[in-house]
Design a protein around this motif. Structure first.
Motif, PDB file in Angstrom:
ATOM      1  N   ARG A   1      65.841   0.154  10.475  1.00  0.00           N
ATOM      2  CA  ARG A   1      67.163   0.642  11.941  1.00  0.00           C
ATOM      3  C   ARG A   1      65.527   1.540  12.951  1.00  0.00           C
ATOM      4  NH1 ARG A   1      72.176   3.598   9.269  1.00  0.00           N
ATOM      5  NH2 ARG A   1      72.352   2.294   7.242  1.00  0.00           N
ATOM      6  N   PRO A   2      65.709   0.869  14.032  1.00  0.00           N
ATOM      7  CA  PRO A   2      65.091   1.515  15.535  1.00  0.00           C
ATOM      8  C   PRO A   2      66.176   2.463  15.752  1.00  0.00           C
ATOM      9  CG  PRO A   2      65.454  -0.444  16.017  1.00  0.00           C
ATOM     10  CD  PRO A   2      66.707  -0.535  14.281  1.00  0.00           C
ATOM     11  N   SER A   3      65.500   3.734  16.124  1.00  0.00           N
ATOM     12  CA  SER A   3      67.066   5.278  16.476  1.00  0.00           C
ATOM     13  C   SER A   3      65.845   5.528  17.579  1.00  0.00           C
ATOM     14  CB  SER A   3      66.248   6.359  15.282  1.00  0.00           C
ATOM     15  OG  SER A   3      64.905   6.912  15.080  1.00  0.00           O
ATOM     16  N   ALA A   4      66.519   6.518  18.273  1.00  0.00           N
ATOM     17  CA  ALA A   4      65.872   7.541  19.206  1.00  0.00           C
ATOM     18  C   ALA A   4      65.199   8.534  19.122  1.00  0.00           C
ATOM     19  CB  ALA A   4      66.915   8.600  19.340  1.00  0.00           C
ATOM     20  N   LEU A   5      64.304   8.408  17.870  1.00  0.00           N
ATOM     21  CA  LEU A   5      63.179   8.616  17.302  1.00  0.00           C
ATOM     22  C   LEU A   5      62.303   8.302  16.984  1.00  0.00           C
ATOM     23  CD1 LEU A   5      65.052  12.126  15.404  1.00  0.00           C
ATOM     24  CD2 LEU A   5      63.917  12.253  17.414  1.00  0.00           C
ATOM     25  N   GLY A   6      62.136   6.925  16.755  1.00  0.00           N
ATOM     26  CA  GLY A   6      61.480   6.120  16.322  1.00  0.00           C
ATOM     27  C   GLY A   6      61.906   5.001  15.501  1.00  0.00           C
ATOM     28  N   TYR A   7      60.995   4.425  14.093  1.00  0.00           N
ATOM     29  CA  TYR A   7      61.931   3.925  13.035  1.00  0.00           C
ATOM     30  C   TYR A   7      62.280   4.490  12.388  1.00  0.00           C
ATOM     31  CZ  TYR A   7      57.633   3.419  11.364  1.00  0.00           C
ATOM     32  OH  TYR A   7      56.588   3.822  10.227  1.00  0.00           O
TER      33      TYR A   7
ATOM     34  N   LEU B   1      68.093   8.157   1.237  1.00  0.00           N
ATOM     35  CA  LEU B   1      67.719   9.036   1.286  1.00  0.00           C
ATOM     36  C   LEU B   1      66.494   8.405   3.374  1.00  0.00           C
ATOM     37  CD1 LEU B   1      65.843   9.473  -1.428  1.00  0.00           C
ATOM     38  CD2 LEU B   1      67.593  11.412  -0.428  1.00  0.00           C
ATOM     39  N   LYS B   2      66.203   8.906   4.370  1.00  0.00           N
ATOM     40  CA  LYS B   2      65.834   8.064   5.385  1.00  0.00           C
ATOM     41  C   LYS B   2      64.783   8.923   5.619  1.00  0.00           C
ATOM     42  CE  LYS B   2      67.652  10.203   9.567  1.00  0.00           C
ATOM     43  NZ  LYS B   2      68.679   9.618  10.228  1.00  0.00           N
ATOM     44  N   HIS B   3      63.531   7.874   6.452  1.00  0.00           N
ATOM     45  CA  HIS B   3      62.620   8.530   6.518  1.00  0.00           C
ATOM     46  C   HIS B   3      61.869   7.777   7.774  1.00  0.00           C
ATOM     47  CE1 HIS B   3      57.877  10.368   7.239  1.00  0.00           C
ATOM     48  NE2 HIS B   3      57.874   9.146   7.821  1.00  0.00           N
ATOM     49  N   GLY B   4      62.159   8.904   8.534  1.00  0.00           N
ATOM     50  CA  GLY B   4      61.923   8.136  10.610  1.00  0.00           C
ATOM     51  C   GLY B   4      60.221   8.763  11.129  1.00  0.00           C
ATOM     52  N   ARG B   5      59.398   7.744  11.909  1.00  0.00           N
ATOM     53  CA  ARG B   5      58.363   7.469  12.984  1.00  0.00           C
ATOM     54  C   ARG B   5      58.303   7.777  14.070  1.00  0.00           C
ATOM     55  NH1 ARG B   5      52.990   8.703  11.389  1.00  0.00           N
ATOM     56  NH2 ARG B   5      52.884   5.967  12.647  1.00  0.00           N
ATOM     57  N   PRO B   6      58.059   7.265  15.146  1.00  0.00           N
ATOM     58  CA  PRO B   6      56.842   8.488  14.819  1.00  0.00           C
ATOM     59  C   PRO B   6      57.147  10.347  14.431  1.00  0.00           C
ATOM     60  CG  PRO B   6      56.731   8.382  16.928  1.00  0.00           C
ATOM     61  CD  PRO B   6      57.822   6.744  16.425  1.00  0.00           C
ATOM     62  N   PHE B   7      58.298  10.617  15.694  1.00  0.00           N
ATOM     63  CA  PHE B   7      58.877  11.629  15.577  1.00  0.00           C
ATOM     64  C   PHE B   7      59.163  12.022  14.010  1.00  0.00           C
ATOM     65  CE2 PHE B   7      59.130  10.977  19.571  1.00  0.00           C
ATOM     66  CZ  PHE B   7      59.188  11.963  20.338  1.00  0.00           C
ATOM     67  N   ILE B   8      58.822  13.299  13.485  1.00  0.00           N
ATOM     68  CA  ILE B   8      59.470  13.634  11.919  1.00  0.00           C
ATOM     69  C   ILE B   8      61.240  13.860  12.079  1.00  0.00           C
ATOM     70  CG2 ILE B   8      60.031  15.249  10.344  1.00  0.00           C
ATOM     71  CD1 ILE B   8      57.235  16.850  11.377  1.00  0.00           C
ATOM     72  N   ASN B   9      61.635  12.611  11.304  1.00  0.00           N
ATOM     73  CA  ASN B   9      63.001  12.886  11.076  1.00  0.00           C
ATOM     74  C   ASN B   9      63.296  12.244   9.600  1.00  0.00           C
ATOM     75  OD1 ASN B   9      65.551  11.547  11.991  1.00  0.00           O
ATOM     76  ND2 ASN B   9      64.799   9.424  12.554  1.00  0.00           N
ATOM     77  N   ASN B  10      63.870  13.248   8.723  1.00  0.00           N
ATOM     78  CA  ASN B  10      64.832  12.607   7.139  1.00  0.00           C
ATOM     79  C   ASN B  10      65.439  13.256   7.582  1.00  0.00           C
ATOM     80  OD1 ASN B  10      61.644  12.382   6.569  1.00  0.00           O
ATOM     81  ND2 ASN B  10      60.884  14.473   7.278  1.00  0.00           N
TER      82      ASN B  10
END
Length: 413
Positions: free
Chosen positions: A292-298, A317-326
């Motif tokens: 999913r695309p998000s406001a903090l990267g994917y 459980l989710k993990h996002g980049r490039p901002f920390i987004n767990n």
């Protein structure tokens, strides 16, 4: 939607190629319930677009299933009519929820999402910024359509595991929403991230989304003083576009949904098989993956589906980049169900670079009005932070839904 306009050239042709073999199901003798859901909310919730997108698809396919197809009888003309109908309405149930996602996000940010026309095969839209429009506003607007696609894909998957079966047209619909981002990135607007022109005039939502995420994360512009593209942007685009394709392909549901295109829908409109990898519907487990695309990267989601006593419970459980987004979340669609009163719940928590840690909790109370009609009241509270399709700021959420359920073999809508 791009900074200038949204013109998905070739999209209708692509949908046609995917759906040319997909025809609405003929009326069967033992079909599961269909659901039409109608919702209202005092706030511009993106969930409204996902709800009505699914309902539009169900109603359109059922109109042919129950009325148009039988009236035409059998023959070449009916086959052409069924293919044309399916392509057109599946397209409408994909493109308009996506567009309404952009529009609904525009109601939450500084700026206006303008529909210049509603012509087929696609609308012409622009985002009109103001002096107060921030980079955060722009990235929310750019991902609004993909957020709705993600919600529909998620809900289609959850419904399949909840019911242990699904109409083939529902799985086709969910599949297209799931692959909407990679379809854009790889087929509709393929981009060479090393070419400056790609970022000087970013075309297509994926390129624009990555560009905005890059600028927000680094504070840099895409083109360096020597005229080359910033290597970090090149890497970010390749990483997002590759994962948008590969991560969903790790999902068993990806292949189950893809198989629905070749399903013999005239003889059997339902894709059966509960998809459980371990155990059975008394006690079983399976999983799903979603990009999913998000406001903090994917974001990359890994969802565990636990089936107990015929009911499904989802833990992601989710993990996002490039901002920390767990983050993590628990979805309990059937926490309690007496047949007249039902209770569902959802709890989510996160740790994010820009917004800190937070939680959200929602409760859904359902009331059976009759064998066919049910009323639901959804309410909850969310702290500030990013969740797919939810308002960014802290606050309460409320929604009222009216659901109509019927079995095609026994009654008509």
């Amino acid at each position: 939607m791009t900074g200038e306009s949204f013109r998905p050239a070739g999209f209708s042709i692509l949908i046609l190629s995917l759906l040319c073999a997909h025809t609405p199901p003929a009326l069967g003798s033992d079909l599961p319930e269909r659901r039409y859901v109608f919702a209202v909310s005092p706030q511009p919730e993106l969930e409204l677009a996902s709800i009505y997108g699914v309902t539009l698809n169900n109603m359109a396919q059922d109109a042919y299933l129950l009325h148009i197809g039988p009236a035409l009888g059998e023959g070449t003309g009916e086959k052409v009519a069924s293919s044309t109908w399916t392509v057109f309405w599946t397209y409408m149930a994909v493109i308009w929820p996506h567009e309404m996602g952009h529009w609904l996000r525009s109601q939450q940010v500084e700026g206006e999402f303008v529909f210049h026309n509603y012509a087929l095969p696609f609308p012409h839209t622009t985002f009109e910024k103001t002096d107060k429009t921030t980079l955060e506003d722009e990235i929310f607007l750019s991902i609004g359509g993909f957020e709705v696609n993600s919600l529909i894909a998620r809900d289609t998957e959850l419904a399949y595991y909840r019911d242990g079966q699904a109409y083939s047209d529902a799985l086709v619909h969910g599949f297209i929403h799931q692959i909407f981002f990679p379809m854009y990135a790889w087929l509709l607007f393929p981009a060479d991230p090393e070419k400056p022109d790609t970022w000087i005039d970013a075309k297509g939502d994926p390129s624009q989304f990555v560009l905005l995420a890059f600028r927000r994360h680094t504070g840099r512009e895409p083109i360096r003083d020597d005229g080359s593209v910033d290597p970090a942007l090149v890497d970010m685009y390749r990483e997002a576009s590759i994962l948008s394709l590969v991560w969903p392909m790790l999902n068993p549901m990806f292949y189950k949904s893809a198989s629905a295109f070749a399903h013999d829908m005239r003889r059997n409109p339902v894709v059966a098989g509960d998809g459980i990898l371990l155990g059975d519907r008394d006690l079983g487990w399976t999983y799903g993956t979603q990009f999913r695309p998000s406001a903090l990267g994917y974001e990359l989601y890994f969802t565990n589906y636990f089936i107990y006593g015929g009911r499904v419970y989802a833990l992601y459980l989710k993990h996002g980049r490039p901002f920390i987004n767990n983050g993590a979340g628990l979805i309990l669609p059937d926490l309690y169900n007496s047949g007249v009163i039902s209770v569902g719940a959802m709890v989510e928590g996160w740790d994010q670079d820009l917004y800190g840690s937070g939680m959200a909790a929602y409760l859904n109370l359902g009331f059976g009005l009759s064998d066919s009609w049910a009323l639901s009241l959804q309410g909850g509270y969310k702290q500030k932070g990013y969740l797919t399709g939810e308002a960014l700021d802290e606050g309460y959420k409320g929604m009222v839904t009216l659901e109509y359920r019927y079995t095609p073999s026994h009654s008509r809508p």
